[in-house]
Design a protein around this motif. Structure first.
Motif, PDB file in Angstrom:
ATOM      1  N   ALA A 223       0.824  -1.216   0.000  1.00 39.43           N
ATOM      2  CA  ALA A 223       0.000   0.000   0.000  1.00 39.43           C
ATOM      3  C   ALA A 223       0.853   1.260   0.000  1.00 39.43           C
ATOM      4  CB  ALA A 223      -0.933  -0.005   1.215  1.00 39.43           C
ATOM      5  N   THR A 224       1.902   1.304   0.815  1.00 41.86           N
ATOM      6  CA  THR A 224       2.737   2.507   0.827  1.00 41.86           C
ATOM      7  C   THR A 224       3.565   2.620  -0.445  1.00 41.86           C
ATOM      8  OG1 THR A 224       4.474   1.409   2.091  1.00 41.86           O
ATOM      9  CG2 THR A 224       2.865   2.699   3.333  1.00 41.86           C
ATOM     10  N   SER A 225       3.946   1.496  -1.026  1.00 42.96           N
ATOM     11  CA  SER A 225       4.678   1.583  -2.293  1.00 42.96           C
ATOM     12  C   SER A 225       3.770   2.126  -3.390  1.00 42.96           C
ATOM     13  CB  SER A 225       5.260   0.234  -2.707  1.00 42.96           C
ATOM     14  OG  SER A 225       4.273  -0.649  -3.183  1.00 42.96           O
TER      15      SER A 225
ATOM     16  N   LEU B  13       4.437   5.501  -5.381  1.00 41.47           N
ATOM     17  CA  LEU B  13       4.480   5.489  -6.840  1.00 41.47           C
ATOM     18  C   LEU B  13       3.491   6.487  -7.443  1.00 41.47           C
ATOM     19  CD1 LEU B  13       4.817   1.668  -7.448  1.00 41.47           C
ATOM     20  CD2 LEU B  13       6.448   3.411  -8.220  1.00 41.47           C
ATOM     21  N   CYS B  14       2.295   6.579  -6.870  1.00 41.37           N
ATOM     22  CA  CYS B  14       1.306   7.549  -7.374  1.00 41.37           C
ATOM     23  C   CYS B  14       1.801   8.979  -7.165  1.00 41.37           C
ATOM     24  CB  CYS B  14      -0.040   7.348  -6.691  1.00 41.37           C
ATOM     25  SG  CYS B  14      -0.895   5.846  -7.196  1.00 41.37           S
ATOM     26  N   LEU B  15       2.336   9.274  -5.990  1.00 40.87           N
ATOM     27  CA  LEU B  15       2.854  10.609  -5.712  1.00 40.87           C
ATOM     28  C   LEU B  15       4.044  10.929  -6.613  1.00 40.87           C
ATOM     29  CD1 LEU B  15       2.834  13.195  -4.034  1.00 40.87           C
ATOM     30  CD2 LEU B  15       4.287  12.016  -2.364  1.00 40.87           C
TER      31      LEU B  15
ATOM     32  N   ALA C 271      10.075   9.599 -19.134  1.00 35.75           N
ATOM     33  CA  ALA C 271      10.399   8.185 -18.896  1.00 35.75           C
ATOM     34  C   ALA C 271      10.133   7.810 -17.436  1.00 35.75           C
ATOM     35  CB  ALA C 271      11.861   7.914 -19.262  1.00 35.75           C
ATOM     36  N   GLU C 272      10.527   8.672 -16.503  1.00 36.71           N
ATOM     37  CA  GLU C 272      10.249   8.424 -15.080  1.00 36.71           C
ATOM     38  C   GLU C 272       8.752   8.356 -14.822  1.00 36.71           C
ATOM     39  OE1 GLU C 272      11.775   7.643 -12.356  1.00 36.71           O
ATOM     40  OE2 GLU C 272      13.854   7.898 -12.921  1.00 36.71           O
ATOM     41  N   PHE C 273       8.021   9.283 -15.394  1.00 34.03           N
ATOM     42  CA  PHE C 273       6.564   9.310 -15.255  1.00 34.03           C
ATOM     43  C   PHE C 273       5.965   7.992 -15.746  1.00 34.03           C
ATOM     44  CE2 PHE C 273       2.466  10.423 -17.356  1.00 34.03           C
ATOM     45  CZ  PHE C 273       1.742  10.743 -16.222  1.00 34.03           C
ATOM     46  N   SER C 274       6.401   7.547 -16.908  1.00 28.60           N
ATOM     47  CA  SER C 274       5.881   6.308 -17.491  1.00 28.60           C
ATOM     48  C   SER C 274       6.274   5.084 -16.670  1.00 28.60           C
ATOM     49  CB  SER C 274       6.394   6.147 -18.928  1.00 28.60           C
ATOM     50  OG  SER C 274       5.996   7.234 -19.709  1.00 28.60           O
TER      51      SER C 274
ATOM     52  N   CYS D   9       6.920   4.938 -13.468  1.00 28.35           N
ATOM     53  CA  CYS D   9       6.152   4.922 -12.216  1.00 28.35           C
ATOM     54  C   CYS D   9       4.718   4.466 -12.468  1.00 28.35           C
ATOM     55  CB  CYS D   9       6.176   6.295 -11.551  1.00 28.35           C
ATOM     56  SG  CYS D   9       7.778   6.722 -10.852  1.00 28.35           S
ATOM     57  N   LEU D  10       4.099   4.985 -13.528  1.00 32.77           N
ATOM     58  CA  LEU D  10       2.727   4.564 -13.837  1.00 32.77           C
ATOM     59  C   LEU D  10       2.666   3.081 -14.198  1.00 32.77           C
ATOM     60  CD1 LEU D  10       1.049   7.460 -15.842  1.00 32.77           C
ATOM     61  CD2 LEU D  10       0.611   6.714 -13.508  1.00 32.77           C
ATOM     62  N   PHE D  11       3.636   2.606 -14.969  1.00 31.90           N
ATOM     63  CA  PHE D  11       3.675   1.192 -15.322  1.00 31.90           C
ATOM     64  C   PHE D  11       3.782   0.330 -14.071  1.00 31.90           C
ATOM     65  CE2 PHE D  11       6.153  -2.645 -16.213  1.00 31.90           C
ATOM     66  CZ  PHE D  11       5.292  -3.278 -17.103  1.00 31.90           C
ATOM     67  N   THR D  12       4.627   0.749 -13.132  1.00 26.27           N
ATOM     68  CA  THR D  12       4.800  -0.010 -11.893  1.00 26.27           C
ATOM     69  C   THR D  12       3.533   0.018 -11.049  1.00 26.27           C
ATOM     70  OG1 THR D  12       7.153   0.531 -11.970  1.00 26.27           O
ATOM     71  CG2 THR D  12       6.319  -0.344  -9.897  1.00 26.27           C
ATOM     72  N   VAL D  13       2.828   1.154 -11.046  1.00 27.40           N
ATOM     73  CA  VAL D  13       1.543   1.226 -10.333  1.00 27.40           C
ATOM     74  C   VAL D  13       0.570   0.203 -10.908  1.00 27.40           C
ATOM     75  CG1 VAL D  13      -0.535   2.631 -10.008  1.00 27.40           C
ATOM     76  CG2 VAL D  13       1.697   3.620  -9.551  1.00 27.40           C
ATOM     77  N   PHE D  14       0.414   0.196 -12.219  1.00 30.03           N
ATOM     78  CA  PHE D  14      -0.537  -0.739 -12.837  1.00 30.03           C
ATOM     79  C   PHE D  14      -0.101  -2.184 -12.690  1.00 30.03           C
ATOM     80  CE2 PHE D  14      -1.709   3.131 -15.366  1.00 30.03           C
ATOM     81  CZ  PHE D  14      -2.946   3.283 -14.774  1.00 30.03           C
ATOM     82  N   ALA D  15       1.202  -2.452 -12.818  1.00 28.91           N
ATOM     83  CA  ALA D  15       1.688  -3.826 -12.637  1.00 28.91           C
ATOM     84  C   ALA D  15       1.451  -4.305 -11.214  1.00 28.91           C
ATOM     85  CB  ALA D  15       3.177  -3.895 -12.993  1.00 28.91           C
ATOM     86  N   THR D  16       1.689  -3.430 -10.241  1.00 33.15           N
ATOM     87  CA  THR D  16       1.462  -3.797  -8.841  1.00 33.15           C
ATOM     88  C   THR D  16      -0.016  -4.023  -8.579  1.00 33.15           C
ATOM     89  OG1 THR D  16       3.385  -2.500  -8.195  1.00 33.15           O
ATOM     90  CG2 THR D  16       1.854  -3.093  -6.447  1.00 33.15           C
ATOM     91  N   TRP D  17      -0.845  -3.163  -9.119  1.00 33.47           N
ATOM     92  CA  TRP D  17      -2.292  -3.291  -8.947  1.00 33.47           C
ATOM     93  C   TRP D  17      -2.796  -4.610  -9.535  1.00 33.47           C
ATOM     94  CZ3 TRP D  17      -6.459  -1.326 -12.546  1.00 33.47           C
ATOM     95  CH2 TRP D  17      -7.714  -1.411 -11.946  1.00 33.47           C
ATOM     96  N   ILE D  18      -2.319  -4.964 -10.707  1.00 40.58           N
ATOM     97  CA  ILE D  18      -2.715  -6.229 -11.336  1.00 40.58           C
ATOM     98  C   ILE D  18      -2.218  -7.403 -10.505  1.00 40.58           C
ATOM     99  CG2 ILE D  18      -2.292  -7.702 -13.345  1.00 40.58           C
ATOM    100  CD1 ILE D  18      -2.372  -5.070 -15.012  1.00 40.58           C
TER     101      ILE D  18
END
Length: 173
Positions: free
Chosen positions: A79-81, A85-87, A129-132, A134-143
């Motif tokens: 949850a904190t990760s 990542l969102c922030l 690239a950093e923005f992308s 982080c977003l990719f990691t958010v979605f991968a973690t969520w999945i």
């Protein structure tokens, strides 16, 4: 998502931030020496990007370390990760978007391969690239979290060995 993939994503995020930090610090140093910033706003954005880079390096390395060491404290939780990542995605989106709208010049045609135009374009590109990442990691973690919940197993903080098995029956749909 396995621990190796998650750790790798945080490592790539930290390494990209190190590249961003290096280039941004170089541009700030050269610009301060010669007072050749495109504008005061661009100077301020470079400082903001420098701060966001340090933020990203620190937490990216910490989360990668916490995954390796199987830390069990609150900050090492999924949850904190996700919150981090969102922030961080938001911070990088702001940085890259503002640099894009502030940076003068176009695609740097006719300029030498190493020029301020190309370097500032690289700062913007690394920001996106950093923005992308982080977003990719958010979605991968969520999945990954959704798949783990659907499979009936959920891990504590990060990856603490074998999954915990639910003792109550699975809900039927």
């Amino acid at each position: 998502m396995s621990a190796i993939l998650h750790q790798s994503l945080f490592t790539v995020i930290a390494l990209t931030a190190i590249a961003e930090l290096s280039l941004t610090a170089f541009l700030l140093s050269k610009g301060n020496d010669s007072q050749t910033f495109e504008s005061q706003k661009f100077h301020d954005l470079l400082i903001y990007t420098l701060v966001v880079s340090v933020w990203t390096i620190f937490f990216g390395i910490m989360y990668a370390y916490w995954i390796i060491s199987q830390a069990l404290h609150f900050l090492a939780s999924v949850a904190t990760s996700l919150w981090w990542l969102c922030l961080t995605s938001l911070l990088w989106g702001i940085a890259a978007g503002l640099i894009h709208s502030t940076r003068t010049g176009g695609i740097c045609d006719g300029l030498p391969p190493i020029s301020r135009c190309r370097q500032s374009l690289t700062v913007e590109g690394l920001g996106w690239a950093e923005f992308s990442l982080c977003l990719f990691t958010v979605f991968a973690t969520w999945i990954w979290v959704s798949a783990a919940e659907d499979a009936g197993s959920w891990r504590g903080s990060w990856y603490t060995g074998s999954p915990q098995v639910r003792t109550e029956p699975m809900r039927q749909a």
